[in-house]
Design a protein around this motif. Structure first.
Motif, PDB file in Angstrom:
ATOM      1  N   GLU A 121      31.679 -12.057  17.090  1.00  0.00           N
ATOM      2  CA  GLU A 121      31.883 -11.631  15.709  1.00  0.00           C
ATOM      3  C   GLU A 121      30.629 -11.790  14.859  1.00  0.00           C
ATOM      4  N   ASP A 122      29.946 -12.931  15.011  1.00  0.00           N
ATOM      5  CA  ASP A 122      28.751 -13.213  14.203  1.00  0.00           C
ATOM      6  C   ASP A 122      27.604 -13.612  15.134  1.00  0.00           C
ATOM      7  N   PRO A 123      26.859 -12.633  15.643  1.00  0.00           N
ATOM      8  CA  PRO A 123      25.775 -12.930  16.591  1.00  0.00           C
ATOM      9  C   PRO A 123      24.729 -13.892  16.047  1.00  0.00           C
ATOM     10  N   GLN A 124      24.409 -13.792  14.747  1.00  0.00           N
ATOM     11  CA  GLN A 124      23.387 -14.670  14.181  1.00  0.00           C
ATOM     12  C   GLN A 124      23.855 -16.120  14.174  1.00  0.00           C
ATOM     13  N   ALA A 125      25.097 -16.358  13.800  1.00  0.00           N
ATOM     14  CA  ALA A 125      25.636 -17.716  13.804  1.00  0.00           C
ATOM     15  C   ALA A 125      25.709 -18.263  15.221  1.00  0.00           C
ATOM     16  N   PHE A 126      26.113 -17.413  16.163  1.00  0.00           N
ATOM     17  CA  PHE A 126      26.175 -17.823  17.569  1.00  0.00           C
ATOM     18  C   PHE A 126      24.784 -18.195  18.065  1.00  0.00           C
ATOM     19  N   ARG A 127      23.796 -17.378  17.716  1.00  0.00           N
ATOM     20  CA  ARG A 127      22.414 -17.628  18.113  1.00  0.00           C
ATOM     21  C   ARG A 127      21.922 -18.968  17.568  1.00  0.00           C
ATOM     22  N   ASP A 128      22.207 -19.222  16.282  1.00  0.00           N
ATOM     23  CA  ASP A 128      21.720 -20.436  15.638  1.00  0.00           C
ATOM     24  C   ASP A 128      22.403 -21.696  16.167  1.00  0.00           C
ATOM     25  N   GLN A 129      23.597 -21.559  16.706  1.00  0.00           N
ATOM     26  CA  GLN A 129      24.282 -22.695  17.326  1.00  0.00           C
ATOM     27  C   GLN A 129      23.758 -22.946  18.741  1.00  0.00           C
ATOM     28  N   LEU A 130      23.404 -21.872  19.430  1.00  0.00           N
ATOM     29  CA  LEU A 130      22.965 -21.987  20.824  1.00  0.00           C
ATOM     30  C   LEU A 130      21.543 -22.524  20.932  1.00  0.00           C
ATOM     31  N   TYR A 131      20.670 -22.116  20.021  1.00  0.00           N
ATOM     32  CA  TYR A 131      19.242 -22.455  20.129  1.00  0.00           C
ATOM     33  C   TYR A 131      18.990 -23.961  20.249  1.00  0.00           C
ATOM     34  N   PRO A 132      19.487 -24.799  19.323  1.00  0.00           N
ATOM     35  CA  PRO A 132      19.171 -26.236  19.427  1.00  0.00           C
ATOM     36  C   PRO A 132      19.702 -26.887  20.696  1.00  0.00           C
ATOM     37  N   SER A 133      20.845 -26.431  21.180  1.00  0.00           N
ATOM     38  CA  SER A 133      21.419 -27.001  22.404  1.00  0.00           C
ATOM     39  C   SER A 133      20.516 -26.752  23.603  1.00  0.00           C
ATOM     40  N   LEU A 134      20.008 -25.529  23.720  1.00  0.00           N
ATOM     41  CA  LEU A 134      19.139 -25.189  24.846  1.00  0.00           C
ATOM     42  C   LEU A 134      17.744 -25.776  24.667  1.00  0.00           C
ATOM     43  N   PHE A 135      17.268 -25.828  23.435  1.00  0.00           N
ATOM     44  CA  PHE A 135      15.953 -26.397  23.152  1.00  0.00           C
ATOM     45  C   PHE A 135      15.905 -27.866  23.581  1.00  0.00           C
ATOM     46  N   GLU A 136      16.951 -28.606  23.292  1.00  0.00           N
ATOM     47  CA  GLU A 136      16.994 -30.029  23.633  1.00  0.00           C
ATOM     48  C   GLU A 136      16.962 -30.255  25.140  1.00  0.00           C
ATOM     49  N   LEU A 137      17.417 -29.267  25.898  1.00  0.00           N
ATOM     50  CA  LEU A 137      17.427 -29.375  27.359  1.00  0.00           C
ATOM     51  C   LEU A 137      16.136 -28.845  27.984  1.00  0.00           C
ATOM     52  N   GLY A 138      15.185 -28.434  27.148  1.00  0.00           N
ATOM     53  CA  GLY A 138      13.915 -27.937  27.672  1.00  0.00           C
ATOM     54  C   GLY A 138      14.007 -26.571  28.309  1.00  0.00           C
ATOM     55  N   VAL A 139      14.993 -25.780  27.902  1.00  0.00           N
ATOM     56  CA  VAL A 139      15.163 -24.437  28.458  1.00  0.00           C
ATOM     57  C   VAL A 139      14.120 -23.501  27.858  1.00  0.00           C
ATOM     58  N   PHE A 140      13.487 -22.710  28.717  1.00  0.00           N
ATOM     59  CA  PHE A 140      12.573 -21.655  28.289  1.00  0.00           C
ATOM     60  C   PHE A 140      13.196 -20.311  28.652  1.00  0.00           C
ATOM     61  N   GLY A 141      12.729 -19.252  28.001  1.00  0.00           N
ATOM     62  CA  GLY A 141      13.185 -17.932  28.416  1.00  0.00           C
ATOM     63  C   GLY A 141      13.474 -17.012  27.256  1.00  0.00           C
ATOM     64  N   ARG A 142      14.139 -15.914  27.581  1.00  0.00           N
ATOM     65  CA  ARG A 142      14.410 -14.845  26.626  1.00  0.00           C
ATOM     66  C   ARG A 142      15.905 -14.546  26.661  1.00  0.00           C
ATOM     67  N   ILE A 143      16.559 -14.661  25.507  1.00  0.00           N
ATOM     68  CA  ILE A 143      17.997 -14.428  25.416  1.00  0.00           C
ATOM     69  C   ILE A 143      18.259 -13.447  24.285  1.00  0.00           C
ATOM     70  N   TYR A 144      19.065 -12.428  24.574  1.00  0.00           N
ATOM     71  CA  TYR A 144      19.478 -11.478  23.555  1.00  0.00           C
ATOM     72  C   TYR A 144      20.963 -11.668  23.273  1.00  0.00           C
ATOM     73  N   VAL A 145      21.309 -11.668  21.994  1.00  0.00           N
ATOM     74  CA  VAL A 145      22.692 -11.815  21.561  1.00  0.00           C
ATOM     75  C   VAL A 145      23.047 -10.622  20.686  1.00  0.00           C
ATOM     76  N   ALA A 146      24.235 -10.059  20.894  1.00  0.00           N
ATOM     77  CA  ALA A 146      24.693  -8.915  20.106  1.00  0.00           C
ATOM     78  C   ALA A 146      26.212  -8.987  19.975  1.00  0.00           C
ATOM     79  N   HIS A 147      26.758  -8.085  19.191  1.00  0.00           N
ATOM     80  CA  HIS A 147      28.216  -8.045  19.057  1.00  0.00           C
ATOM     81  C   HIS A 147      28.893  -7.809  20.403  1.00  0.00           C
ATOM     82  N   GLU A 148      28.167  -7.156  21.348  1.00  0.00           N
ATOM     83  CA  GLU A 148      28.781  -6.834  22.637  1.00  0.00           C
ATOM     84  C   GLU A 148      28.584  -7.914  23.691  1.00  0.00           C
ATOM     85  N   GLY A 149      27.858  -9.007  23.373  1.00  0.00           N
ATOM     86  CA  GLY A 149      27.731 -10.076  24.359  1.00  0.00           C
ATOM     87  C   GLY A 149      26.376 -10.750  24.373  1.00  0.00           C
ATOM     88  N   ILE A 150      26.002 -11.267  25.541  1.00  0.00           N
ATOM     89  CA  ILE A 150      24.764 -12.041  25.699  1.00  0.00           C
ATOM     90  C   ILE A 150      24.068 -11.641  26.994  1.00  0.00           C
TER      91      ILE A 150
END
Length: 344
Positions: free
Chosen positions: A35-64
């Motif tokens: 429903e809200d890709p930007q909010a989903f993105r902002d919740q996901l970023y710190p969780s993955l950052f803390e785990l040292g994850v690198f890479g490229r992730i795209y988020v949209a209304h249709e998925g990830i």
């Protein structure tokens, strides 16, 4: 914390080179309603950052859609984090076949209109109506039948260095061009078994739905794409029907699947399947170049680019002033590739 990187690429690459632990390169995707890709993105970023994850992730209304590297010692914690998200619980993770752990050096999560650009504007198109999955065993069995058509839903530069036996190339530069072209090419095959495949599954899954939307009947798509197929086929002792190298969209630019080299150096014509980007910072054209030609041409795609590359840095910067550094600089299309290499 800041929800984006603030460190230079040079420093990040140096940090990666100094790491003493292993990383695992992974890709995954999921079509789902966000429903809200930007909010989903902002919740996901710190969780993955803390785990040292690198890479490229795209988020949209249709998925990830994600291509990432995870520190090996954080792999289980990463899965726990991911599976805590309802629509990602238990999602298949495609583990890289040929991995040096140096695929990415920074975490980028971006909100996009779609997780894979498709050009589809028909409001009646529905991803819920997609083709049937086939695993490695079923793929091998189906492709033994003469009425089965195997369709490669990747770009020309991916197909060039590696593809499945007897696979049809849809000769276009983008996925959005491929979809209508595939429908047109396969019009006389509507009653055949059609198996679509791509690198990790995201494009062929959408392509299978697109064919069903246009009246095709027996449409399949390869579960997990080339990556999952190769891992599962090798684990089960099945024949691997993919020949050559699997192109990947990270620093590796490819992972070896079989020993065959089915493509040629774009400059001398010798057997080669090593992609590189032209060293001229005003070009960066993606092309295939052997070691001998890399040395001869300083890693450049043409004499013109080699001349620029050997100028003093300030002179190069002056030449680049005013150049559109948008998509065309990194364009991989055949139309741009041929005239540049024909300068030789």
């Amino acid at each position: 914390m800041a929800l984006h990187n603030r460190v230079s690429a040079a420093e990040l690459k140096e940090r990666l080179a100094q790491e003493t632990f292993k990383r695992v390169t992974i890709s995954f995707y999921q079509y789902a309603k966000i429903e809200d890709p930007q909010a989903f993105r902002d919740q996901l970023y710190p969780s993955l950052f803390e785990l040292g994850v690198f890479g490229r992730i795209y988020v949209a209304h249709e998925g990830i859609n994600a291509q990432i590297s995870v520190p090996e010692h954080h792999f289980e914690a990463f899965k726990t984090c991911l599976y805590a998200i309802d629509f990602l619980d238990g999602i298949r993770l495609n583990i890289a076949v040929d991995d040096d752990g140096k695929s990415f050096w920074v975490l980028k999560i971006k909100v996009r209109e779609k997780i894979v650009a498709d050009g589809i504007t028909d409001p009646t198109f529905d991803m819920a109506n997609r083709g049937k999955y086939v695993d490695a065993k079923a793929f091998n069995e189906l492709t033994n039948h003469p009425d089965t058509v195997v369709v490669d839903m990747r770009n020309h530069y991916e197909y060039e260095v590696g593809h499945f036996e007897q696979a049809i190339e849809v000769p276009s530069d983008t996925f959005r061009e491929q979809l209508p072209m595939a429908v047109e090419m396969l019009q006389d095959k509507k009653d055949h078994n059609i198996i679509m495949y791509c690198t990790g599954g995201i494009r062929c899954e959408k392509a299978s739905a697109y064919l069903l939307h246009h009246g095709f009947k027996n449409v399949y798509h390869l579960e997990g794409g080339i990556i999952e197929y190769t891992n599962k086929a090798k684990a089960a002792g099945l024949p691997v029907k993919f020949k050559g190298k699997n192109f990947v969209f990270d620093e590796r630019l490819g992972e070896r699947i079989s020993d065959e080299i089915i493509s040629q150096c774009h400059q001398c014509g010798q057997p080669c399947d090593t992609h590189t980007n032209c060293k001229n910072d005003g070009c960066h054209l993606l092309f295939i170049q052997c070691e001998a030609c890399a040395a001869k041409h300083d890693g450049c795609c043409s004499e013109a680019c080699q001349q620029v590359y050997n100028l003093p840095e300030e002179a190069q910067k002056d030449l680049r002033k005013g150049i559109d550094k948008g998509q065309m600089i990194f364009n991989k299309s055949r139309q741009r590739l041929r005239p540049r290499l024909n300068q030789e």
